[in-house]
Design a protein around this motif. Structure first.
Motif, PDB file in Angstrom:
ATOM      1  N   ARG A  21     112.682 -11.933  19.643  1.00 14.76           N
ATOM      2  CA  ARG A  21     113.201 -11.524  18.328  1.00 14.76           C
ATOM      3  C   ARG A  21     113.560 -12.723  17.455  1.00 14.76           C
ATOM      4  O   ARG A  21     113.550 -12.636  16.224  1.00 14.76           O
ATOM      5  CB  ARG A  21     114.412 -10.602  18.508  1.00 14.76           C
ATOM      6  N   MET A  22     113.896 -13.846  18.105  1.00 13.62           N
ATOM      7  CA  MET A  22     114.268 -15.048  17.357  1.00 13.62           C
ATOM      8  C   MET A  22     113.080 -16.012  17.221  1.00 13.62           C
ATOM      9  O   MET A  22     113.262 -17.185  16.898  1.00 13.62           O
ATOM     10  CB  MET A  22     115.451 -15.757  18.021  1.00 13.62           C
TER      11      MET A  22
ATOM     12  N   LYS B  62     135.424  -2.028   7.465  1.00 19.47           N
ATOM     13  CA  LYS B  62     134.805  -2.685   6.315  1.00 19.47           C
ATOM     14  C   LYS B  62     133.767  -3.713   6.772  1.00 19.47           C
ATOM     15  O   LYS B  62     132.651  -3.740   6.279  1.00 19.47           O
ATOM     16  CB  LYS B  62     135.927  -3.373   5.534  1.00 19.47           C
ATOM     17  N   PHE B  63     134.148  -4.554   7.711  1.00 17.74           N
ATOM     18  CA  PHE B  63     133.213  -5.565   8.202  1.00 17.74           C
ATOM     19  C   PHE B  63     132.233  -4.949   9.193  1.00 17.74           C
ATOM     20  O   PHE B  63     132.530  -3.935   9.825  1.00 17.74           O
ATOM     21  CB  PHE B  63     133.982  -6.702   8.882  1.00 17.74           C
ATOM     22  N   SER B  64     131.070  -5.602   9.345  1.00 19.72           N
ATOM     23  CA  SER B  64     130.098  -5.132  10.327  1.00 19.72           C
ATOM     24  C   SER B  64     129.538  -6.304  11.110  1.00 19.72           C
ATOM     25  O   SER B  64     129.581  -7.443  10.674  1.00 19.72           O
ATOM     26  CB  SER B  64     128.920  -4.427   9.677  1.00 19.72           C
TER      27      SER B  64
ATOM     28  N   ALA C 197     126.203  -5.952  12.779  1.00 20.38           N
ATOM     29  CA  ALA C 197     124.743  -5.963  12.832  1.00 20.38           C
ATOM     30  C   ALA C 197     124.168  -4.895  11.914  1.00 20.38           C
ATOM     31  O   ALA C 197     124.796  -3.864  11.668  1.00 20.38           O
ATOM     32  CB  ALA C 197     124.268  -5.720  14.260  1.00 20.38           C
ATOM     33  N   ALA C 198     122.955  -5.183  11.435  1.00 22.75           N
ATOM     34  CA  ALA C 198     122.261  -4.241  10.556  1.00 22.75           C
ATOM     35  C   ALA C 198     121.182  -3.496  11.343  1.00 22.75           C
ATOM     36  O   ALA C 198     120.612  -4.036  12.279  1.00 22.75           O
ATOM     37  CB  ALA C 198     121.599  -5.007   9.406  1.00 22.75           C
ATOM     38  N   ASP C 199     120.923  -2.277  10.942  1.00 21.90           N
ATOM     39  CA  ASP C 199     119.700  -1.589  11.378  1.00 21.90           C
ATOM     40  C   ASP C 199     118.520  -2.475  11.022  1.00 21.90           C
ATOM     41  O   ASP C 199     118.446  -2.987   9.898  1.00 21.90           O
ATOM     42  CB  ASP C 199     119.506  -0.295  10.558  1.00 21.90           C
ATOM     43  N   GLY C 200     117.601  -2.662  11.959  1.00 22.58           N
ATOM     44  CA  GLY C 200     116.444  -3.508  11.658  1.00 22.58           C
ATOM     45  C   GLY C 200     116.764  -4.987  11.758  1.00 22.58           C
ATOM     46  O   GLY C 200     115.930  -5.828  11.453  1.00 22.58           O
ATOM     47  N   GLY C 201     117.991  -5.304  12.176  1.00 18.92           N
ATOM     48  CA  GLY C 201     118.385  -6.699  12.367  1.00 18.92           C
ATOM     49  C   GLY C 201     118.185  -7.113  13.818  1.00 18.92           C
ATOM     50  O   GLY C 201     117.301  -6.608  14.506  1.00 18.92           O
ATOM     51  N   PHE C 202     119.065  -8.004  14.320  1.00 14.97           N
ATOM     52  CA  PHE C 202     118.879  -8.485  15.683  1.00 14.97           C
ATOM     53  C   PHE C 202     120.149  -8.362  16.514  1.00 14.97           C
ATOM     54  O   PHE C 202     120.375  -9.138  17.445  1.00 14.97           O
ATOM     55  CB  PHE C 202     118.320  -9.910  15.689  1.00 14.97           C
TER      56      PHE C 202
ATOM     57  N   GLY D  78     123.411 -16.250  16.265  1.00 16.50           N
ATOM     58  CA  GLY D  78     123.784 -15.733  14.958  1.00 16.50           C
ATOM     59  C   GLY D  78     124.584 -14.441  14.973  1.00 16.50           C
ATOM     60  O   GLY D  78     125.112 -14.024  13.947  1.00 16.50           O
TER      61      GLY D  78
ATOM     62  N   GLY E  91     129.819 -14.754  13.097  1.00 18.87           N
ATOM     63  CA  GLY E  91     130.176 -13.823  12.029  1.00 18.87           C
ATOM     64  C   GLY E  91     131.318 -12.894  12.389  1.00 18.87           C
ATOM     65  O   GLY E  91     131.936 -12.295  11.511  1.00 18.87           O
TER      66      GLY E  91
ATOM     67  N   ALA F  72     127.172  -0.131  10.379  1.00 20.87           N
ATOM     68  CA  ALA F  72     127.338  -0.714   9.044  1.00 20.87           C
ATOM     69  C   ALA F  72     127.108   0.322   7.940  1.00 20.87           C
ATOM     70  O   ALA F  72     127.617   0.195   6.837  1.00 20.87           O
ATOM     71  CB  ALA F  72     126.373  -1.888   8.867  1.00 20.87           C
ATOM     72  N   LYS F  73     126.362   1.341   8.257  1.00 22.13           N
ATOM     73  CA  LYS F  73     125.982   2.339   7.273  1.00 22.13           C
ATOM     74  C   LYS F  73     127.172   3.192   6.846  1.00 22.13           C
ATOM     75  O   LYS F  73     127.428   3.392   5.670  1.00 22.13           O
ATOM     76  CB  LYS F  73     124.925   3.256   7.904  1.00 22.13           C
TER      77      LYS F  73
END
Ligand SMILES: Cc1ncc(COP(=O)(O)O)c(C=O)c1O
Ligand SMILES: Cc1ncc(COP(=O)(O)O)c(C=O)c1O
Lengths: 355, 355
Positions: free
Chosen positions: A104-105, A183-185, A187-192, A199, A203, A224-225
């Motif tokens: 993935r990286m 409020k904070f997240s 990881a994103a959908d489609g992220g890693f 990384g 964060g 996150a959504k």
């Protein structure tokens, strides 16, 4: 996965630091053994692995890892039984996971024989650093970093794969109360988020610092959504006991597929505990707390094995969990430890002997 | 922002490498000047900055940056005019942005006087490396990394702040056709996409490699929630021209607040171009392409200044953009360059003279 050790280049340390180490007073992850494994990737291939004295790395200031975070890692432990045999716990899982993270990286996968030969050779050399006795272990950190010089935001063509080892005592995670992220997240959908990539960690530090100021030790991340579903903590997957049922959310794009998590699921199911793997709403926790169905929450991860969660905070309210006598957390943790230290039968074939 | 230079420790290189450099054939970001600035953070304070010969860094294998990606960076350029004066473009923006990135990554902010004194001193020492002539520049990379030893996933207490410099020619971004992200994402709401943090970059490499296999050079990221709105590219903000109007999406949690972006907006507005800063739907691009309203797309960023986008791909379809004679991209790029090289009047006070 037999060790062949044919190729590895070994340079032994002139003397050992082991006499200077107080094994009864080990801060986690800050004392390292005498040797480390290093393997360089260049010209499209992994070179011969080396075991050399533990030493600093020398890298160009423009090495990609410093600028673009192209780096992955793993965490595993070696345990010594009373006969002096050394065991790893499901190391094939860590091996496959670091390669999944690497893919993935945009990093090259590491060969299986290099990984296991290197690990076996290194651990045999560091045998004295692995102390017997429940709770004692050698924490093993395989990791890979992008070393190519040049500040252009594109994949490195050169890498270093390393294994370093740090003696550890029973990791007491301390009293853990968690803040549920609003409020904070992470990881994103489609992220890693599923990758054990550098990384994903830094964060979390700032939001965790804010949570600490409010009296929590960790954050339980939510999606996150919507921030409506709990996901995982900094370095732990999360379990929730509702009545007699054990819940944990599915892994996927965003969540690390923990080795401890899958072992907890298998052990629980084996003893007839119903395990439900499905998204868990924050609102369920609140309801369960109200009606008494919420019995336990705990985190699972290599460092602490199982870490009971004493309470959680959400939208300014604090919720304490009941104090259980025969908790799932304690019971399953004991079973896991007994397998790891070669005390109990290994029904699932999880133990791997270092030799 | 006057240079005082009182404190900086200077160690000069014994000899210069400059004679070995072919300034007409410079691959981006891989040749570095004779010196670099280094400043260490320890015991809760930034120590005295040093300018020393450009050299490798020596770090513990357990340094946090390798494992947890605690690292931030900036990118800026120095330009030489025909009188031999050296100019930076809005360096205060980069200074404030690196500290904003640092705060989000739980890293200490860097003092303003250290930043500007260090930069001025370094650039004066490297004056010969900055070639006059449009397109030539010195690319400047300030960055900070977590150096504390110890593999525990918590903020480092020790850091290094560095400035390294690489001579650059006009950056020709090449023919850029972009793929609009449908599945992968760059940043989460509540994450740190707005920060110029190492962890935001390596995650883009693998999806970009896939896009390259399909014949695209870059990805235009969309929001992770719905993939319906375009956001930014790898190291560029994105502008869209619809009719005579210029559109760009607002920055926020997920999107880097580019210095070039805000300069493009100011220049466009100054000459009466209507600029609409609002979320841009992918469907608008498709419609605009169909009805002829979509005239241009371009990326903005320090490296290439403005990079016209020739076409885009979305859901298996490819869309070519019209070839414009008097494009906004060309016009605004020229205006920006003229300000950067001290050719045009600096109405906005963006130029900063190095002295
Ligand atoms: C983000 C994250 N989640 C969960 C875990 C737990 O995984 P494991 O049980 O394999 O140690 C880890 C690693 O320890 C982690 O880094
Ligand atoms: C993610 C990202 N977006 C946009 C940009 C453009 O920003 P700037 O115009 O400040 O160079 C950059 C940096 O160059 C970047 O890294």
């Amino acid at each position: 996965m037999e060790s062949t050790v044919k190729d590895i280049i070994i340079e032994k340390a002139k003397s050992s630091k082991i006499e200077q180490v107080d094994f009864n007073n080990l801060p986690f992850g800050s004392v390292f053994t005498d040797h480390m494994m290093v393997c360089d990737y260049k010209d499209g291939a992994w070179q011969t692995p080396k075991i050399i004295p533990y030493q600093p790395l020398t890298l160009e200031p423009s090495a990609r890892v410093f600028h673009y975070g192209q780096a992955v890692f793993e965490g595993m432990k070696a345990y010594k039984d009373d006969d002096g045999k050394v065991w790893l716990f499901r190391p094939d899982e860590n091996f496959h996971r670091i390669n999944k993270s690497s893919a993935r990286m945009a990093m090259p996968e590491f060969p299986e024989d290099y990984f296991f030969d290197g690990l076996n050779t290194l651990l045999k050399m560091e045998n004295d650093w692995i102390k017997p006795g429940l709770g004692n272990s050698l924490y093993i950190r395989p990791f890979a970093i992008a070393t190519q010089a040049g500040i252009i935001a594109s994949p490195s063509q050169e890498f270093k794969f390393l294994i370093i080892c740090s003696p550890a005592q029973a990791y007491y995670g301390g009293e853990v109360r968690v803040k549920i992220a609003e409020k904070f997240s992470r990881a994103a959908d489609g992220g890693f988020g599923f990758a054990k990539a550098a990384g994903n960690y830094a964060g979390q530090f700032y939001p965790t610092n804010l949570a600490k100021e409010e009296g929590f030790q960790q954050i339980v991340w939510t999606d996150a959504k919507s921030h409506e579903f709990i996901e995982e903590a900094g370095t732990m997957n999360i379990f929730v006991r509702m009545g007699d049922k054990l819940l944990t959310c599915p892994t996927g794009d965003r969540i690390l597929d923990g080795v401890t998590r899958k072992s907890v699921i298998a052990l629980a199911e084996e003893q007839g505990i119903e395990v439900d793997i499905r998204p868990i709403r924050v609102s369920e926790l609140l309801e369960g707390h109200k009606n008494g169905e919420l019995k336990e929450m705990f985190g699972s991860g290599t460092a602490a094995v199982i870490n009971p969660i004493l309470g959680f905070g959400y939208k300014g309210e604090r919720y304490e969990l009941p104090v259980m006598t025969d908790s799932y957390a304690t019971r399953i943790k004991q079973q896991l430890i007994n397998i790891q230290y070669n005390i109990a039968e290994d029904k699932f074939g999880w133990r791997y002997e270092v030799k």
